[in-house]
Write a protein that holds these residues in place. Structure first.
Motif, PDB file in Angstrom:
ATOM      1  N   HIS A  33       1.017  -1.112  -0.032  1.00  0.00           N
ATOM      2  CA  HIS A  33       0.016   0.014  -0.056  1.00  0.00           C
ATOM      3  C   HIS A  33       0.936   1.195  -0.114  1.00  0.00           C
ATOM      4  O   HIS A  33       1.929   1.318   0.760  1.00  0.00           O
ATOM      5  CB  HIS A  33      -0.773  -0.149   1.194  1.00  0.00           C
ATOM      6  CG  HIS A  33      -1.959   1.228   1.216  1.00  0.00           C
ATOM      7  ND1 HIS A  33      -2.948   1.186   0.380  1.00  0.00           N
ATOM      8  CD2 HIS A  33      -1.881   2.216   2.179  1.00  0.00           C
ATOM      9  CE1 HIS A  33      -3.678   2.654   0.754  1.00  0.00           C
ATOM     10  NE2 HIS A  33      -2.859   3.152   1.608  1.00  0.00           N
ATOM     11  N   VAL A  34       0.510   2.300  -0.774  1.00  0.00           N
ATOM     12  CA  VAL A  34       1.193   3.494  -0.671  1.00  0.00           C
ATOM     13  C   VAL A  34       0.117   4.730  -0.380  1.00  0.00           C
ATOM     14  O   VAL A  34      -1.002   4.341  -1.121  1.00  0.00           O
ATOM     15  CB  VAL A  34       1.851   3.800  -2.043  1.00  0.00           C
ATOM     16  CG1 VAL A  34       2.643   5.116  -2.002  1.00  0.00           C
ATOM     17  CG2 VAL A  34       2.916   2.819  -2.635  1.00  0.00           C
ATOM     18  N   GLU A  35       0.557   5.773   0.332  1.00  0.00           N
ATOM     19  CA  GLU A  35      -0.731   6.704   0.524  1.00  0.00           C
ATOM     20  C   GLU A  35       0.108   7.774   0.685  1.00  0.00           C
ATOM     21  O   GLU A  35       0.985   8.180   1.451  1.00  0.00           O
ATOM     22  CB  GLU A  35      -1.505   6.363   1.678  1.00  0.00           C
ATOM     23  CG  GLU A  35      -2.688   7.325   2.083  1.00  0.00           C
ATOM     24  CD  GLU A  35      -3.632   6.778   2.990  1.00  0.00           C
ATOM     25  OE1 GLU A  35      -4.614   7.384   3.263  1.00  0.00           O
ATOM     26  OE2 GLU A  35      -3.491   5.548   3.389  1.00  0.00           O
ATOM     27  N   ASN A  78      -1.531   2.898  -6.188  1.00  0.00           N
ATOM     28  CA  ASN A  78      -1.715   1.602  -5.408  1.00  0.00           C
ATOM     29  C   ASN A  78      -2.305   0.445  -6.734  1.00  0.00           C
ATOM     30  O   ASN A  78      -1.821  -0.679  -6.567  1.00  0.00           O
ATOM     31  CB  ASN A  78      -2.767   1.539  -4.692  1.00  0.00           C
ATOM     32  CG  ASN A  78      -2.384   2.156  -3.225  1.00  0.00           C
ATOM     33  OD1 ASN A  78      -1.438   1.463  -2.617  1.00  0.00           O
ATOM     34  ND2 ASN A  78      -2.813   3.049  -2.734  1.00  0.00           N
ATOM     35  N   ARG A 124       1.334  -2.105  -6.611  1.00  0.00           N
ATOM     36  CA  ARG A 124       0.994  -3.193  -5.585  1.00  0.00           C
ATOM     37  C   ARG A 124       1.537  -4.676  -6.148  1.00  0.00           C
ATOM     38  O   ARG A 124       1.406  -4.876  -7.198  1.00  0.00           O
ATOM     39  CB  ARG A 124      -0.644  -3.389  -5.246  1.00  0.00           C
ATOM     40  CG  ARG A 124      -0.813  -4.413  -4.285  1.00  0.00           C
ATOM     41  CD  ARG A 124      -2.334  -4.468  -3.909  1.00  0.00           C
ATOM     42  NE  ARG A 124      -2.579  -5.406  -2.870  1.00  0.00           N
ATOM     43  CZ  ARG A 124      -3.399  -5.525  -1.744  1.00  0.00           C
ATOM     44  NH1 ARG A 124      -3.793  -4.030  -1.666  1.00  0.00           N
ATOM     45  NH2 ARG A 124      -3.510  -6.554  -0.979  1.00  0.00           N
ATOM     46  N   THR A 157      -2.687   8.752  -4.723  1.00  0.00           N
ATOM     47  CA  THR A 157      -2.826   7.365  -4.086  1.00  0.00           C
ATOM     48  C   THR A 157      -3.351   6.270  -4.825  1.00  0.00           C
ATOM     49  O   THR A 157      -2.783   5.039  -5.073  1.00  0.00           O
ATOM     50  CB  THR A 157      -3.540   7.722  -2.612  1.00  0.00           C
ATOM     51  OG1 THR A 157      -2.987   8.616  -1.958  1.00  0.00           O
ATOM     52  CG2 THR A 157      -3.752   6.345  -1.682  1.00  0.00           C
ATOM     53  N   ASN A 158      -4.681   6.380  -5.537  1.00  0.00           N
ATOM     54  CA  ASN A 158      -5.234   5.340  -6.062  1.00  0.00           C
ATOM     55  C   ASN A 158      -4.521   4.934  -7.229  1.00  0.00           C
ATOM     56  O   ASN A 158      -4.330   3.870  -7.711  1.00  0.00           O
ATOM     57  CB  ASN A 158      -6.790   5.977  -6.517  1.00  0.00           C
ATOM     58  CG  ASN A 158      -7.452   6.206  -5.354  1.00  0.00           C
ATOM     59  OD1 ASN A 158      -7.423   5.589  -4.284  1.00  0.00           O
ATOM     60  ND2 ASN A 158      -8.640   6.826  -5.562  1.00  0.00           N
ATOM     61  N   ALA A 200      -5.585  12.044  -3.308  1.00  0.00           N
ATOM     62  CA  ALA A 200      -6.436  10.921  -3.366  1.00  0.00           C
ATOM     63  C   ALA A 200      -6.137  10.160  -4.538  1.00  0.00           C
ATOM     64  O   ALA A 200      -5.956   8.931  -4.773  1.00  0.00           O
ATOM     65  CB  ALA A 200      -7.768  11.179  -3.016  1.00  0.00           C
ATOM     66  N   ASN A 202       7.882   5.916   6.122  1.00  0.00           N
ATOM     67  CA  ASN A 202       7.228   7.303   5.982  1.00  0.00           C
ATOM     68  C   ASN A 202       8.357   8.488   5.338  1.00  0.00           C
ATOM     69  O   ASN A 202       9.417   8.299   5.890  1.00  0.00           O
ATOM     70  CB  ASN A 202       6.698   7.950   7.193  1.00  0.00           C
ATOM     71  CG  ASN A 202       5.960   6.939   7.801  1.00  0.00           C
ATOM     72  OD1 ASN A 202       4.975   6.558   7.240  1.00  0.00           O
ATOM     73  ND2 ASN A 202       6.092   6.842   9.158  1.00  0.00           N
ATOM     74  N   VAL A 262      -0.395  11.549   2.379  1.00  0.00           N
ATOM     75  CA  VAL A 262      -1.216  12.390   3.738  1.00  0.00           C
ATOM     76  C   VAL A 262      -0.777  13.684   3.719  1.00  0.00           C
ATOM     77  O   VAL A 262       0.335  13.892   3.852  1.00  0.00           O
ATOM     78  CB  VAL A 262      -0.915  11.611   4.776  1.00  0.00           C
ATOM     79  CG1 VAL A 262      -1.844  12.276   6.145  1.00  0.00           C
ATOM     80  CG2 VAL A 262      -1.380   9.882   4.891  1.00  0.00           C
TER      81      VAL A 262
END
Length: 354
Positions: free
Chosen positions: A140-142, A186, A190, A182-183, A179, A164, A144
């Protein structure tokens, strides 16, 4: 070159005492002092004769004409290889090391940082860790948001490791753009290892940039630059590349005896600043089965300051070397104490990061 077995018992014992006293005090050792300390019944004159022989073999030297003797690098090497009695850690020491390094940390970087601090505190030298290059599959990658100009990139591997990184983001970036980034990541990354992910992402951005919001594409490229270490992973302590964490440099100043010691420490600080070269430390330990010791000029990276390194690799579950940790300090490190601590910490870190 003369070996420890080429010396008779008397010479070995005197060399041992000269080195041990030097390691403890940093001062030259005289024949009168040795005559009071040695279990052998020897006069100061007999000890002087033996010391003269050891000096002729290049194992000890006199820093001043009327002074006692100190070990040369060759003398220290002979002591470490053939005369040093290395003890084992007590159960309490093992528990204390485990408590400090493991604790409740979730990040591999935290574990490595604590390991370098621990080694510094225990050795009174500088503790260091060369962090691994990860080849675990990404889960997972996000992104923030932190503020208007920065975001935190959170990377989670299939093995549960969490890393991080803070990146700069374009002004005016909306939460929806983060967002979208992020989507997109992933969907693309992944199940791929970090190296595979970087290569794939670079190709995809070339062909699909037009389909992405311009600001979103910039965020993704910023993340890619961070992971690829384009600004030199070694210079930025990026644990997603081969990076260096050094803690406890100030401890090297605690035991300065003379102006020449201060100059040696200054040179060591200069050498520590050259982090790109220091990442070569991984190569020094790759072929090692356990702890390796480099004294003074034996290691090119620290030849100017005449410092010693005690290093050990740490392994993944397949027993592959993924990083190295250890202690950098003056040649008068407490080898008997530091060697088992470096060895145990390396084994512990290997368990914790897998």
């Amino acid at each position: 070159m003369v070996g420890v077995m080429d010396l008779n018992e008397r010479s070995r014992e005197i060399l041992r005492r000269v080195v041990e006293t030097y390691l403890e005090t940093g001062e030259p050792v005289g024949s009168r002092f040795l005559s009071r300390q040695l279990p052998l019944s020897l006069s100061a004159a007999s000890i002087r004769n033996v010391m003269s022989d050891l000096e002729g073999l290049g194992l000890i030297f006199a820093p001043h004409t009327s002074a006692g003797r100190m070990p040369t690098e060759a003398g220290l090497r002979m002591f470490v290889d053939g005369l040093l009695e290395i003890g084992d850690l007590t159960d309490d020491e093992r528990i204390a090391i485990e408590r400090q390094v493991s604790g409740s940390h979730k990040s591999i970087e935290d574990v490595l940082d604590e390991a370098s601090k621990l080694l510094s505190g225990l050795s009174h030298g500088a503790g260091f860790v060369v962090a691994p290059t990860y080849d675990a599959a990404l889960k997972h990658v996000e992104f923030v948001p932190i503020d208007a100009e920065r975001a935190l990139v959170v990377i989670v591997t299939e093995g549960g490791a969490v890393e991080n990184r803070v990146i700069e983001i374009p002004k005016g970036l909306t939460p929806s753009a983060l967002a979208e980034a992020t989507n997109y990541l992933n969907a693309q990354l992944r199940g791929r290892t970090l190296d595979e992910a970087k290569a794939h992402l670079a190709r995809e951005l070339e062909t699909q940039k037009a389909e992405l919001n311009e600001l979103t594409a910039k965020v993704i490229e910023a993340g890619l630059a961070t992971w690829s270490g384009s600004n030199s992973a070694a210079a930025n302590n990026d644990p997603l590349g081969k990076s260096l964490i050094v803690r406890g440099r100030s401890r090297l100043l605690e035991d300065v005896h003379a102006v020449e010691d201060l100059e040696r420490i200054r040179l060591l600080f200069d050498e520590l600043e050259n982090k790109r070269d220091l990442v070569q430390l991984l190569g020094l330990a790759e072929a090692a089965d356990g702890v390796r010791i480099f004294i003074g000029s034996e290691n090119k990276l620290f030849s100017l300051s005449g410092s010693s390194l005690i290093v050990s690799p740490y392994m993944d579950t397949q027993q592959r070397v993924v990083g190295v940790l250890g202690v950098i300090g003056p040649t008068r490190l407490n080898y008997a104490r530091v060697i088992p601590m470096v060895d145990y910490t390396a084994k512990l870190v290997g368990r914790l990061i897998n």
